[in-house]
Design a protein around this motif. Structure first.
Motif, PDB file in Angstrom:
ATOM      1  N   ALA A   5       4.248 -19.301   1.874  1.00 37.02           N
ATOM      2  CA  ALA A   5       3.914 -18.853   0.520  1.00 37.02           C
ATOM      3  C   ALA A   5       5.042 -18.011  -0.071  1.00 37.02           C
ATOM      4  CB  ALA A   5       2.611 -18.057   0.536  1.00 37.02           C
ATOM      5  N   ASP A   6       5.684 -17.198   0.752  1.00 37.46           N
ATOM      6  CA  ASP A   6       6.783 -16.358   0.275  1.00 37.46           C
ATOM      7  C   ASP A   6       7.988 -17.175  -0.182  1.00 37.46           C
ATOM      8  OD1 ASP A   6       5.324 -14.066   0.712  1.00 37.46           O
ATOM      9  OD2 ASP A   6       6.362 -13.530   2.583  1.00 37.46           O
ATOM     10  N   LEU A   7       8.111 -18.411   0.297  1.00 33.85           N
ATOM     11  CA  LEU A   7       9.243 -19.255  -0.099  1.00 33.85           C
ATOM     12  C   LEU A   7       9.161 -19.668  -1.570  1.00 33.85           C
ATOM     13  CD1 LEU A   7       9.556 -21.607   3.006  1.00 33.85           C
ATOM     14  CD2 LEU A   7      10.629 -19.382   2.612  1.00 33.85           C
ATOM     15  N   ILE A  59       8.687 -17.621  -3.958  1.00 33.87           N
ATOM     16  CA  ILE A  59       9.278 -16.537  -4.736  1.00 33.87           C
ATOM     17  C   ILE A  59      10.776 -16.804  -4.853  1.00 33.87           C
ATOM     18  CG2 ILE A  59       9.724 -14.055  -4.832  1.00 33.87           C
ATOM     19  CD1 ILE A  59       7.201 -13.749  -3.018  1.00 33.87           C
ATOM     20  N   GLU A 103       1.793 -16.975   5.418  1.00 38.39           N
ATOM     21  CA  GLU A 103       2.396 -16.128   4.395  1.00 38.39           C
ATOM     22  C   GLU A 103       3.891 -16.421   4.270  1.00 38.39           C
ATOM     23  OE1 GLU A 103       3.085 -11.397   3.768  1.00 38.39           O
ATOM     24  OE2 GLU A 103       1.137 -12.030   4.538  1.00 38.39           O
ATOM     25  N   GLU A 104       4.534 -16.770   5.378  1.00 42.13           N
ATOM     26  CA  GLU A 104       5.964 -17.076   5.341  1.00 42.13           C
ATOM     27  C   GLU A 104       6.262 -18.237   4.395  1.00 42.13           C
ATOM     28  OE1 GLU A 104       4.263 -16.611   8.153  1.00 42.13           O
ATOM     29  OE2 GLU A 104       5.313 -15.046   9.266  1.00 42.13           O
TER      30      GLU A 104
END
Length: 87
Positions: free
Chosen positions: A65-67, A69, A62-63
């Protein structure tokens, strides 16, 4: 791709997909000194298990994937040498 000075591009969905397709398993984040009102981190792909560290994440996490944004004050960059290796 939005190009940043010094042969960096901003991390995006296409880069992530290329890395996954090319067998990258982990991504290391390194803080980069930049001029301007924001912080920047270089993302370095690794296909092998890296040494442990707080700034190393599974490419499927998830870390990472959050990049994708966009954030106003933080940039996640990939040096074009890591893009050339994937072609």
């Amino acid at each position: 791709m939005h190009e940043i000075k010094y042969r960096y591009v901003e991390f995006n969905e296409q880069i992530l997909q290329d890395w996954i397709e090319n067998g990258v398993k982990y991504v290391k984040m390194l803080e980069v000194e930049v001029r301007g009102p924001y912080e920047a981190f270089e993302l370095v792909p690794n296909s092998e298990m890296p040494e442990t560290g707080d700034m190393i994440h599974s490419i499927h996490s998830e870390e990472i994937a959050d990049l994708l944004i966009r954030m106003e004050k933080i940039k996640f960059l990939v040096h074009e040498v890591y893009l050339e290796e994937m072609e």
